[in-house]
Design a protein around this motif. Structure first.
Motif, short mmCIF file in Angstrom:
data_model
loop_
_atom_site.label_atom_id
_atom_site.label_comp_id
_atom_site.label_asym_id
_atom_site.label_seq_id
_atom_site.Cartn_x
_atom_site.Cartn_y
_atom_site.Cartn_z
N VAL A 1 -13.59 -18.76 -12.89
CA VAL A 1 -14.68 -19.84 -13.43
C VAL A 1 -15.51 -20.39 -11.88
O VAL A 1 -14.05 -20.28 -11.66
CB VAL A 1 -13.93 -20.13 -14.80
CG1 VAL A 1 -15.04 -21.58 -14.79
CG2 VAL A 1 -13.32 -20.34 -15.71
N VAL B 1 -13.79 -13.95 -21.45
CA VAL B 1 -15.41 -15.05 -21.16
C VAL B 1 -15.20 -14.65 -19.53
O VAL B 1 -14.71 -15.05 -18.68
CB VAL B 1 -15.06 -16.29 -21.66
CG1 VAL B 1 -16.16 -16.41 -20.98
CG2 VAL B 1 -14.53 -16.73 -22.65
N ALA C 1 -7.87 -22.84 -24.83
CA ALA C 1 -8.51 -21.95 -23.09
C ALA C 1 -6.97 -20.63 -22.18
O ALA C 1 -5.95 -21.64 -22.44
CB ALA C 1 -8.48 -23.34 -22.30
N ILE D 1 -13.40 -27.57 -15.93
CA ILE D 1 -14.12 -27.24 -16.34
C ILE D 1 -14.31 -28.28 -18.37
O ILE D 1 -15.51 -28.18 -18.98
CB ILE D 1 -13.27 -25.70 -17.46
CG1 ILE D 1 -13.20 -25.10 -16.37
CG2 ILE D 1 -13.68 -25.13 -18.49
CD1 ILE D 1 -12.54 -23.60 -16.97
N VAL E 1 -19.18 -20.96 -19.88
CA VAL E 1 -17.85 -20.71 -20.59
C VAL E 1 -17.97 -22.06 -21.14
O VAL E 1 -16.69 -21.37 -22.16
CB VAL E 1 -16.78 -21.18 -19.60
CG1 VAL E 1 -15.54 -22.02 -19.75
CG2 VAL E 1 -16.21 -20.09 -18.61
N TYR F 1 -10.64 -16.78 -20.31
CA TYR F 1 -11.27 -17.26 -19.11
C TYR F 1 -11.12 -16.31 -17.78
O TYR F 1 -9.80 -15.50 -17.56
CB TYR F 1 -11.10 -18.49 -18.34
CG TYR F 1 -11.61 -19.65 -18.96
CD1 TYR F 1 -11.90 -18.90 -20.30
CD2 TYR F 1 -10.85 -21.03 -18.94
CE1 TYR F 1 -12.77 -20.29 -21.60
CE2 TYR F 1 -11.13 -21.61 -19.56
CZ TYR F 1 -11.67 -21.90 -20.93
OH TYR F 1 -12.12 -22.23 -22.26
N GLN G 1 -8.19 -27.72 -23.41
CA GLN G 1 -7.83 -26.64 -22.14
C GLN G 1 -7.31 -27.77 -20.91
O GLN G 1 -7.37 -27.18 -19.97
CB GLN G 1 -9.31 -27.67 -22.04
CG GLN G 1 -10.75 -27.21 -22.87
CD GLN G 1 -10.64 -25.80 -22.51
OE1 GLN G 1 -11.34 -24.97 -21.21
NE2 GLN G 1 -10.90 -24.78 -23.84
N SER H 1 -6.32 -17.38 -20.30
CA SER H 1 -7.17 -16.55 -19.17
C SER H 1 -6.48 -15.03 -18.83
O SER H 1 -6.17 -14.48 -19.44
CB SER H 1 -6.17 -17.50 -18.16
OG SER H 1 -6.22 -17.01 -16.42
#
Length: 349
Positions: A207, A277, A115, A11, A253, A204, A73, A117
């Motif tokens: 992904v 996201v 980032a 990512i 993303v 996220y 990230q 989740s």
């Protein structure tokens, strides 16, 4: 300048490309952990590259010089083998985040995109016809062994209807990784309050896309299916294939990170704001495996009935907040994205 931690990852590398393509100056800090990177990634042109661990205070302080904002990230992902992996997850994810935030506070850097989740929610949103919105507990081994995969109402045991989860849903992390991601959010919120910073936590969903790692703990289910097809094997689908997810393309993303970074100035000082996201197109894992197999020209998926403790049944996103507040919009549809991914080369890490 924007510092992207974990910018060499699946990512992170797409995020770096999104930032550089829109004229941002980028610096990358990445430890290149062997579990995630079995081959060294190429260094993008024009990017200031730093090979260091985010837990290294000196390296972080050096990387933050001249930086205006951070896109964090770097993380250890996956369920791990067992609870013995907990110190590694906490060290990489939570200690690493604490070191980074302390460095940002010392350097006077006040903008952060984190980032996070979907795993912070545990199970998704469920409604019972009798009891309204409910939070089912972890699924029992006896039910999973018997092939009863749908979580029942915790009050009456009747079937539930699943729907998209919003950011205001209570957190309910179900494994060590999920717990560390929620802790990252809390740490970032504390940093924002203490320093007057602004932070966006991007939660996220599933992904996938070009450059996704294979055969590592960082490989997602789409990558595992794609690897099986490349070997001439049928994808092996756990449970009954009916578990529902929101599969979001990595370019979307990356676009969400770009949108969030540009939108931080609209947030009040001292605030962390969470955003889902997702693609807005939920599909079952079985449907995703079938789409990949059809696009690849491989064997149809095989539903095995196997399960993994700690997995949730349904978790799909409502990304309305990110769309309405910051103007983000996913652009890669499910059919298009899966067809592209079916033909894309996977990397060893």
């Amino acid at each position: 300048m924007i510092l992207v931690t974990g910018g060499a990852g699946f990512i992170g590398s797409h995020i770096v490309s999104a930032f550089t393509s829109t004229g941002h100056e980028v610096r990358v800090l990445d430890a290149l952990l062997p579990a995630a990177h079995r081959t060294p990634p190429p260094v993008p042109d024009g990017v200031d590259w730093r090979h260091a661990d985010v837990r290294d205070r000196g390296a972080v302080a050096d990387a933050l010089r001249g930086v205006d904002a951070v896109c964090h990230q770097a993380a250890m992902v996956g369920l791990g083998k067992d609870f013995a992996d907990a110190p590694d997850y906490v060290g990489c994810n939570d200690l690493g985040t604490a070191v980074l935030l302390a460095g940002m506070a010392a350097a006077g850097v006040h903008r952060l995109v984190l980032a996070s989740s979907m795993v912070v929610y545990g199970e998704g949103r469920y409604e019972c016809a009798r009891h309204g919105v409910v939070r089912p507990g972890p699924r029992r081994t006896v039910d999973l062994e018997a092939g009863r995969f749908e979580p029942p109402c915790p009050h009456c045991g009747e079937p539930l209807a699943a729907g998209p989860v919003g950011e205001e849903a209570p957190a309910d992390p179900r494994n060590v990784y999920a717990t560390t991601k929620l802790a990252q959010e809390h740490l970032a919120a504390s940093w924002a309050r203490a320093t007057g910073g602004r932070a966006a936590a991007l939660r996220y969903h599933n992904v996938y896309g070009p450059g996704m790692p294979r055969d590592t703990p960082y490989a997602g289910v789409a990558s595992l299916f794609r690897s099986a097809l490349a070997r001439g094997e049928a994808p092996q689908v756990f449970e009954d294939g009916g578990q529902r997810r929101d599969f979001v393309h990595v370019r979307d993303v990356a676009g969400a990170n770009l949108t969030a970074m540009d939108g931080l100035s609209a947030l009040p000082e001292g605030v962390l704001r969470a955003y889902n996201v997702g693609s807005g197109e939920p599909h079952t894992v079985g449907e995703m495996a079938s789409a990949l197999a059809a696009a690849h020209g491989g064997d149809a998926p095989v539903v095995t009935g196997e399960y993994r403790l700690g997995d949730v049944r349904h978790i799909t996103a409502s990304s309305r907040r990110l769309c309405d507040e910051l103007g983000w919009k996913p652009v890669v549809g499910f059919a298009e994205g899966m067809a592209e991914f079916a033909k894309a080369a996977l990397r060893a890490g």
